[in-house]
Design an enzyme around this catalytic site. Structure first.
Site, mmCIF file in Angstrom:
data_model
loop_
_atom_site.group_PDB
_atom_site.id
_atom_site.type_symbol
_atom_site.label_atom_id
_atom_site.label_comp_id
_atom_site.label_asym_id
_atom_site.label_seq_id
_atom_site.Cartn_x
_atom_site.Cartn_y
_atom_site.Cartn_z
ATOM 1 N N HIS A 85 41.192 36.303 46.434
ATOM 2 C CA HIS A 85 40.766 37.652 46.815
ATOM 3 C C HIS A 85 41.347 38.752 45.934
ATOM 4 O O HIS A 85 40.785 39.841 45.850
ATOM 5 C CB HIS A 85 41.075 37.935 48.288
ATOM 6 C CG HIS A 85 42.508 38.263 48.567
ATOM 7 N ND1 HIS A 85 43.443 37.296 48.849
ATOM 8 C CD2 HIS A 85 43.164 39.442 48.599
ATOM 9 C CE1 HIS A 85 44.617 37.884 49.050
ATOM 10 N NE2 HIS A 85 44.474 39.183 48.909
ATOM 11 N N GLU A 89 40.740 42.099 40.993
ATOM 12 C CA GLU A 89 41.469 43.362 40.946
ATOM 13 C C GLU A 89 42.674 43.286 40.000
ATOM 14 O O GLU A 89 42.944 44.200 39.245
ATOM 15 C CB GLU A 89 41.933 43.692 42.376
ATOM 16 C CG GLU A 89 42.616 45.021 42.526
ATOM 17 C CD GLU A 89 41.632 46.191 42.482
ATOM 18 O OE1 GLU A 89 40.427 45.940 42.330
ATOM 19 O OE2 GLU A 89 42.098 47.332 42.582
ATOM 20 N N ASP A 90 43.380 42.163 40.054
ATOM 21 C CA ASP A 90 44.687 42.105 39.386
ATOM 22 C C ASP A 90 44.721 41.311 38.085
ATOM 23 O O ASP A 90 45.746 41.278 37.419
ATOM 24 C CB ASP A 90 45.736 41.487 40.333
ATOM 25 C CG ASP A 90 45.980 42.367 41.537
ATOM 26 O OD1 ASP A 90 45.568 43.538 41.489
ATOM 27 O OD2 ASP A 90 46.560 41.889 42.521
HETATM 28 MN MN MN Z 1 45.798 40.848 48.807
#
Ligand code: MN
Length: 746
Positions: A85, A89-90
């Site tokens: 998840h 984003e990362d």
């Molecule tokens: Mn998270």
């Protein structure tokens, strides 16, 4: 790196949960476990070298999230999404790569969670929080996105102590306002309680510590009380052969105690003294039998029994609730439910999964199956509504089902109707924003004004003093407000054009001659009032704008003129008797059908000039004092009223005159018409089309008055006259048409 080597190399740094170890060791290719293990390996490699604020390797977080999802009974797609998840984003990974490796569903879940994570829920009003929650539900076409997000949030809350106090409070507020209510809405009680207690800890640290300490202080006392009650209930239930799956005093969660203290204005001791028990049995029937046992062993408090088995809550929660008085006079709260009800109370929509899964050892549900089961279940809740309040909330939610939720640049959520465009958004903010809108930036880029907005768009309206709405906007706005405001603006700003256009339309309809004076006439003023306009110009502007039609105005005008028509206007001298005068044949001859009149056989007759009856109308014969025989009047003609009875002769029209040349009778009519050039010509044309002979025609016109047209026609019978009336009435210029009988006659 192989799975096992990860386990070994990381053994010291990250503790893998047992389920994951087993999964890694036992996985078979192509199995659901393989998907989970592959997701773990991928996440592990991507997050390598990243650390959390706590100092742990970052991978500990995805592992915890995946574990929470697994505890809820999540399918392999959901658990895989739990591992992945945070990667979009990362890390450098793209959604396309995730799809290539794990399939489209995992990609959709990860993308959904990523999108939700980008929002900054800086809400400070309850209304905004509600909008956020609705937006969440609207955005998550797959409910699993929300569950993954909730698990993510729960683990972040559990490890919140590593962040700065300011951040702790912001995240806690967000959790309290948005995520805990969402968990409740999905019926995941387990998440809800824990999220609430964690928020409580950071938002009301003193109250939290106080309650926590009080609970610890009284632990021994509480445990002793619980043991006594448990003993009593267990032995009684066993005597009745009720198979008890679980019977224990349950801890009340801290925030629940706090809320109850606040709500009921009670001291901690008053709340806390209430012992709470949960009895889990096998069947519904045993639930009710257990209830009987509880009510027999202890005295029930009236009004505290609730049957949520018969009447489940909207989030599908089922249980029997009752409160009884214990031996020491303290209240005991008891919940009675089956294992299945318990699962639903703890896991909400996810309970469905858990059930099917445990049914067949290691085999998980196909993602499709569980996904639709969830959606189905969500829909079912909306039908399952008993409480009026809940019902209202559900109805409201249904109304908003198709809404889209977008952001202002300040982060406020604005709900809009599905298909709403930047223009709808602008008018939603303020009518002046709409009226001076120059353009719109959506997510930082200039957008076409007609392009529908999507959930989560950040919309910025650029205004300029001399910008103004365009009529084109009416073609794509969806909100009634925007529509109305654009129209209003247009009406206000184009008044003169609209008046001119309205005038033109009306003039075309009514004819040029005398039009200006007609506009100023009294009937026109009355029409204006009746159409609810302040002035004739207002009405013309409305006409020009298309708010009303010219037909509407003309019809109203016609009505007014008709009402105002004074009776003395019709003044026609009584003409001489009509020259149709003949001899009424005797019976024999009559049978041949030669005479139009039956009765008064052998006498002369003539048609009376005062009322000029037509075949088809009731008639009466009057013996004249001159030598002209019988005068044929219409029944009810006022000239006959004074005639003594002995002079009256009953007569009728002869229906059998078809063979004779059709006779005609004179009829006078009056027509009021808009004073349009050529209107008389048009009327005459219509009459001669029908073969009607016109003996006489005249037109009177007057200032500010409609034209009055008088015609004398030769008519066969009443039917023909009615037909002609209809023909003339259907002309748009005609205000009124009537038959002229005699002055004073009706
Ligand atoms: Mn998270």
């Amino acid at each position: 790196m192989t799975a096992i080597s990860i386990i070994e190399s990381q053994a010291n740094e990250v503790k893998l949960p047992r389920w994951l170890r087993e999964c890694l060791i036992n996985q078979q290719s192509e199995s659901n476990e393989a998907l989970i293990c592959q997701a773990f390996n991928f996440a592990y490699e991507l997050h390598e070298g990243q650390y959390r604020k706590s100092g742990e390797p970052y991978i500990a977080h995805p592992i915890a999230v995946a574990s929470l999802l697994r505890d809820l009974g999540g399918d392999s797609v959901t658990i895989a999404a739990g591992f992945l998840h945070d990667v979009v984003e990362d890390t450098e990974v793209t959604p396309e790569e995730i799809e290539a490796m794990f399939g489209v569903q995992v990609r959709q879940l990860v993308e959904g969670v990523t999108k939700l994570s980008k929002f900054n829920f800086s809400s400070n009003t309850e209304r905004q929080a509600e909008n956020f929650r609705k937006m969440f539900l609207a955005m998550a076409t797959d409910i699993r996105v929300i569950v993954v997000k909730l698990a993510d949030r729960l683990h972040n809350m559990r490890t919140l102590n590593h962040l700065k106090p300011e951040k702790q409070r912001r995240i806690s507020r967000e959790t309290r306002d948005i995520f805990a209510p969402l968990a409740n809405r999905l019926g995941i009680g387990r998440f809800k309680w824990e999220l609430e207690d964690l928020c409580f800890k950071y938002l009301e640290p003193e109250a939290y510590e106080e309650i926590k300490a009080l609970i610890a202080e009284r632990r021994a006392d509480r445990e002793a009380r619980i043991a006594t009650v448990t003993e009593t209930l267990r032995s009684r239930l066993e005597k009745l052969n009720v198979k008890v799956i679980e019977l224990k005093g349950r801890p009340k969660h801290l925030y629940g105690i706090y809320q109850k203290m606040q709500r009921q204005q009670k001291e901690f001791s008053q709340i806390y003294d209430i012992a709470a028990f949960r009895i889990i049995v096998e069947s519904n029937e045993e639930c009710y039998r257990s209830l009987a046992v509880v009510h027999d062993a202890f005295k029930p408090i009236p009004g505290r029994f609730k049957d949520y088995i018969g009447l489940p809550k909207p989030n599908r929660y089922q249980s029997l609730h009752t409160t009884v008085v214990g031996s020491n006079g303290r209240p005991i709260e008891v919940q009675i439910r089956t294992m299945e009800m318990h699962q639903i109370a703890e896991y909400g929509i996810a309970a469905h999964w858990k059930y099917k899964e445990t049914g067949s050892s290691n085999q998980m549900l196909s993602p499709e199956d569980s996904k639709f089961a969830w959606l189905r279940q969500l829909l079912e809740w909306q039908k399952d509504v008993n409480d009026a309040q809940d019902y209202m909330e559900n109805v409201k939610d249904n109304l908003y089902e198709d809404d889209v939720y977008v952001f202002t640049p300040d982060g406020d959520v604005i709900p809009l109707a599905h298909g709403a465009t930047p223009v709808d958004f602008a008018y939603r903010i303020h009518s002046e924003v709409g009226n001076h809108m120059k353009g719109a930036r959506v997510n930082g880029r200039w957008s076409v004004l007609s392009k529908p907005l999507e959930n989560g768009d950040i919309v910025e309206i650029v205004t300029q003093k001399n910008s103004h709405p365009s009529l084109d906007w009416l073609n794509f706005v969806v909100s009634p407000t925007a529509r109305t405001r654009i129209r209003q603006w247009y009406k206000r700003s184009h008044r003169n054009e609209n008046i001119a256009r309205g005038k033109e339309l009306l003039e075309k309809e009514m004819g040029k001659s005398g039009f200006d004076s007609l506009l100023k006439s009294e009937p026109m003023q009355i029409v204006t009032q009746r159409c609810n306009y302040h002035s004739v110009d207002d009405m013309l502007a409305a006409l020009g704008y298309g708010e009303i039609t010219q037909n509407h105005v003309v019809n109203r005008l016609r009505d007014v003129v008709k009402e105002q028509q004074p009776v003395e206007e019709i003044k026609v001298s009584t003409e001489e008797d009509v020259e149709i005068s003949n001899y009424i044949p005797h019976n024999k001859e009559k049978q041949k059908g030669k005479s139009p009149i039956v009765g008064g056989e052998g006498m002369l007759y003539h048609i009376a000039g005062c009322c000029k009856p037509l075949p088809g109308e009731s008639i009466i014969g009057v013996v004249t004092l001159s030598s002209r025989g019988i005068s044929i009047h219409r029944q009810g003609c006022h000239n006959v009223e004074q005639v003594p009875g002995e002079r009256i002769i009953p007569v009728n029209w002869n229906d059998g005159t078809e063979e004779t040349k059709p006779l005609t009778y004179p009829v006078d009519i009056q027509i009021e018409a808009m004073d349009r050039v050529g209107v008389l010509k048009d009327i005459l044309a219509r009459l001669s089309d029908r073969g009607v002979n016109i003996r006489n025609a005249g037109v009177r016109t007057g200032k500010n008055k409609p034209a009055l047209i008088s015609l004398s026609l030769d008519i066969r019978d009443r039917q023909q006259l009615e037909y002609i009336f209809q023909r003339i009435k259907s002309m748009s210029d005609i205000l009124n048409i009537r038959r002229v009988i005699d002055s004073g006659d009706r």
